[in-house]
Design a protein around this motif. Sequence first.
Motif: not given
Length: 141
Positions: A69-70, A72, A93, A96, A102, A104, A116-117
Amino acid sequence: MTSPQHYKKMVPEPTTLSKPFWDAARNHKLVIQECNKCKNKQWFPRPWCIECGSRDLDWIQVSGRGNVYSFTIIRKVIRNLPAFQDDIPFLIGLIELEEGPRMYSNIVDCSLDEAEIGMKVEVIFEDITDAISLPKFRRSN
């Protein structure tokens, strides 16, 4: 298996609430809470359903599949945590899960340029002590 004395990073300390999660992870299974009243699935562990407030929750095994989902890229050790220095740079990350919630986690076995997303991922487990296995995610097809 790594002994607590040889694992240099912080080791999670299961609580009464999180113990079912860590017990399942030790057996390489990913579980989340599901409300018996409204069927909401949630992560992280709570004593009540975040949708309806019911305290009638069970732990269910989930597929371990999901999408990024996101994310860094961690490029610098902060707060005096030298045990992570050898891992720099690494990916964290927000995954999801197919089931909805979701969570981490680390994204492993993936170059920084490939992340990548929306990337499909699946859970794997790193056994860090006899009692603790950490869920991490890697790219899947």
